[in-house]
Design a protein around this motif. Structure first.
Motif, short mmCIF file in Angstrom:
data_model
loop_
_atom_site.label_atom_id
_atom_site.label_comp_id
_atom_site.label_asym_id
_atom_site.label_seq_id
_atom_site.Cartn_x
_atom_site.Cartn_y
_atom_site.Cartn_z
N TYR A 194 0.91 -0.98 0.03
CA TYR A 194 0.05 -0.08 -0.10
C TYR A 194 0.82 1.32 0.19
N TRP A 195 1.89 1.40 1.06
CA TRP A 195 2.86 2.48 0.97
C TRP A 195 3.90 1.78 0.68
N TRP A 196 4.47 1.78 -0.56
CA TRP A 196 5.73 1.28 -1.09
C TRP A 196 6.88 1.98 -0.72
N PRO A 197 7.87 1.36 0.10
CA PRO A 197 9.21 1.94 0.39
C PRO A 197 9.89 2.81 -0.54
N MET A 198 9.41 2.31 -1.77
CA MET A 198 10.41 2.73 -2.90
C MET A 198 9.89 4.38 -3.29
N TYR A 199 8.96 4.69 -2.58
CA TYR A 199 8.32 6.10 -2.96
C TYR A 199 8.21 6.76 -1.73
N ALA A 200 7.86 8.05 -1.89
CA ALA A 200 7.54 8.76 -0.62
C ALA A 200 5.98 8.46 -0.54
N THR A 201 5.48 8.92 0.71
CA THR A 201 4.14 8.78 1.02
C THR A 201 3.36 10.07 1.31
N PRO A 202 2.89 10.67 0.26
CA PRO A 202 2.72 11.98 0.21
C PRO A 202 1.37 12.24 1.05
N ASP A 203 0.67 11.33 1.02
CA ASP A 203 -0.89 11.63 1.68
C ASP A 203 -1.22 10.25 1.96
N ARG A 204 -2.61 9.95 2.29
CA ARG A 204 -3.31 8.94 2.85
C ARG A 204 -3.58 7.60 1.86
N ASN A 205 -3.46 8.21 0.45
CA ASN A 205 -3.59 7.03 -0.55
C ASN A 205 -2.33 6.05 -0.80
N VAL A 206 -2.84 5.17 -1.70
CA VAL A 206 -1.69 4.21 -2.25
C VAL A 206 -0.68 5.08 -2.82
N ASN A 207 0.84 4.82 -2.76
CA ASN A 207 1.69 5.73 -3.18
C ASN A 207 2.31 5.47 -4.49
N TYR A 208 1.64 4.60 -5.23
CA TYR A 208 2.16 4.45 -6.50
C TYR A 208 1.16 3.93 -7.31
N ASP A 209 1.50 4.08 -8.78
CA ASP A 209 0.47 4.17 -9.82
C ASP A 209 -0.09 2.60 -9.93
N ILE A 210 -1.27 2.28 -9.50
CA ILE A 210 -1.68 0.86 -9.57
C ILE A 210 -1.72 0.11 -10.97
N LYS A 211 -2.22 1.21 -11.82
CA LYS A 211 -1.99 0.58 -13.54
C LYS A 211 -0.66 0.46 -13.90
N LYS A 212 0.20 0.87 -13.32
CA LYS A 212 1.81 0.51 -13.99
C LYS A 212 2.06 -0.60 -12.90
N PHE A 213 1.64 -0.94 -11.82
CA PHE A 213 2.19 -1.99 -11.10
C PHE A 213 0.82 -2.87 -10.44
N PRO A 214 0.33 -3.43 -11.48
CA PRO A 214 -0.93 -4.32 -11.17
C PRO A 214 -0.66 -5.33 -10.17
N TRP A 215 0.58 -5.92 -10.36
CA TRP A 215 0.95 -7.14 -9.54
C TRP A 215 0.77 -6.95 -8.02
N ARG A 216 1.57 -5.49 -7.95
CA ARG A 216 1.61 -5.02 -6.44
C ARG A 216 0.21 -4.72 -5.76
N TRP A 217 -0.47 -4.15 -6.48
CA TRP A 217 -1.90 -3.99 -6.15
C TRP A 217 -2.75 -5.17 -5.83
N GLN A 218 -2.53 -6.09 -6.66
CA GLN A 218 -2.91 -7.33 -6.43
C GLN A 218 -2.61 -8.23 -5.25
N LYS A 219 -1.35 -7.95 -4.95
CA LYS A 219 -0.85 -8.48 -3.84
C LYS A 219 -1.45 -7.78 -2.33
N TYR A 220 -1.85 -6.51 -2.48
CA TYR A 220 -2.46 -5.86 -1.45
C TYR A 220 -4.00 -6.35 -1.27
N LYS A 221 -4.73 -6.62 -2.47
CA LYS A 221 -6.07 -7.04 -2.55
C LYS A 221 -6.04 -8.41 -1.82
#
Length: 485
Positions: A194-221
């Motif tokens: 959800y908050w991927w350490p690769m990126y900053a955490t600017p707000d309450r939302n997921v901090n990466y583009d789930i369209k670019k990384f669908p496999w990571r979002w699937q893991k979260y689901k």
């Protein structure tokens, strides 16, 4: 959910002085409070309808926020979120603060954990359903999940026989006859998917583009599904799955109304597949109420306005979730609302068709404060003798006249008028407009059962209070029963 915490108080309660500074302004709190969706969809499942009707009879519940944030006594989760309405000590780097906050797990050892005290206090208050926070946005689990090591059962409390905290909370409240609800945060800021350490955490939302990384979002689901499955299969009978974090939602539910609430929501949405989750939950727990907060549709079986009472009657199921003090969780020195204020709020909410879910936060040692227990007892004393006008009731067409609020029994045979006492001044008479009793019928005090002298003058009803009511200490409100004309 949010609370303004002043720096002076934080210095008293936190071990890491500068790092704990958190000041949420009134404006900031408004940015954070969950708004209420204006759309509602009635459930089709007959078992859900039956459960919803049962829930609407209860009227008064307790929501318990308890987690890492209890240790220093600060706002739950939100201090680790990087949004411009949240203040922290500017001398402490953001990542340092987050690590300090998550590191509180080593200090969370509630050796006096007493869920029976909680359930007893809730029962004494006249409450009838529970919502317990199994995981807030910070990702710290108050149940023995197998999906994460970030949990109370993996720390200093781990060797305690009651380390699976949620199990013992649910069991204690079941013994008292409560409907049982599990609060679960859809966002998890500790989870790397959800908050991927690769990126900053600017707000309450997921901090990466789930369209670019669908496999990571699937893991979260999958992670979310598996955790909810644990709650649905391993913790006994459940009546409510109360899902917080309404910004985690499918793209098709992001309306102009949602955008107007202020918090940024990614236009791609954050779909966790609620149909799949709901199907699993209802196979394990037939008829369970799904409360996907603010996400209108088939998985928001009742609405949840937060820290406010709607200004009008609402005909679909809803509850106001509000705090007993200023905080959702435990904050040392928090000022609790007077019992009379809570009772007046409950009366208004019920007359408008809702239920009151009152927030109480246990201390870091696992007990409720003596003041909270005392306040709950005060509320319960009124409900013990006036509860017939609250429980198992429904709304009337005319629900309010001045300081008097109206309800009716579920079978429609009895009407109730509840006159609020303002400024501790007990009047000699109680009067209201409309809702005329049937001519020649008897009006009774719900608390004492005695007959009340009354007369109708046009559309106005005037009651003469007997001495027993006029001299009653701490009356707060008088409830009367009658048959309407």
């Amino acid at each position: 959910m949010y609370i303004a915490v002043m720096w002076k108080q934080i210095k008293k309660t936190a071990g890491l002085a500068g790092a704990c500074c958190l000041l949420l302004t009134a404006n900031g709190q408004e940015q954070g409070i969950h708004q209420q969706s204006s759309l509602y969809e009635w459930p089709a499942d007959p078992l859900v309808k039956q459960k919803l009707d049962q829930w609407q009879d209860q009227k008064f519940g307790m929501i318990i926020h308890w987690g890492l944030y209890a240790v220093p006594g600060i706002v739950e989760s939100w201090s680790i979120c990087s949004e411009d309405w949240i203040g922290r000590d500017s001398t402490i780097p953001y990542d340092t603060y987050k690590q300090w906050y998550w590191g509180l797990k080593k200090d969370f050892n509630p050796v006096r954990f007493d869920p029976d005290q909680w359930a007893g206090a809730a029962k004494a208050a006249g409450m009838r359903y529970l919502v317990f926070t199994t995981k807030h946005h910070d990702g710290f689990n108050m149940f023995d999940t197998k999906q994460s090591d970030f949990k109370i059962s993996n720390g200093p409390f781990g060797n305690n026989p009651r380390a699976d905290v949620a199990k013992y909370v649910f069991d204690a409240f079941r013994k008292q006859g409560f409907m049982i609800g599990a609060y679960f945060s859809k966002p998890d800021w500790h989870n790397e998917n959800y908050w991927w350490p690769m990126y900053a955490t600017p707000d309450r939302n997921v901090n990466y583009d789930i369209k670019k990384f669908p496999w990571r979002w699937q893991k979260y689901k999958d992670f979310t599904y598996n955790q909810i499955s644990e709650l649905m299969h391993n913790y006994g009978n459940m009546d409510i799955l109360w899902l917080d974090g309404g910004w985690v939602r499918p793209i098709e539910t992001i309306t102009d109304e949602v955008r107007a609430w202020g918090a940024r929501i990614p236009e791609s949405g954050q779909d966790i597949d609620m149909p799949k989750i709901a199907a699993m939950a209802r196979e394990a727990q037939p008829g369970i109420l799904m409360v996907d907060r603010t996400v209108h549709g088939p998985y928001e079986n009742y609405q949840t306005p937060e820290q406010r009472v709607p200004d009008h009657k609402i005909d679909n199921p809803w509850e106001s979730c509000m705090t007993l003090g200023g905080a959702w969780g435990y904050v040392r020195g928090d000022r609790l609302k007077p019992a009379s204020q809570v009772i007046h709020t409950l009366v208004e909410i019920v007359a408008k068709g809702g239920s009151l879910l009152l927030g109480v936060g246990p201390q870091p040692d696992g007990t409720l404060t003596a003041e909270a227990v005392s306040r709950l007892n005060e509320i319960g004393k009124w409900l013990k003798v006036n509860g017939a006008a609250i429980y198992n009731t429904r709304t009337t067409e005319l629900y309010n006249s001045g300081n008097t609020w109206f309800t009716r029994s579920k079978d429609g045979k009895t009407n109730y008028a509840i006159a609020l006492i303002k400024d501790d001044q007990t009047p000699a008479v109680v009067a209201w407009e409309g809702n005329l009793p049937r001519k020649g019928s008897v009006i009774r005090s719900v608390a004492t059962g005695e007959k009340i002298k009354w007369e109708a003058k046009g559309s106005k009803v005037i009651l003469q209070l007997p001495a027993k009511l006029k001299t009653m200490k701490d009356a707060t409100a008088f409830a009367f029963s009658f048959v309407k004309d």
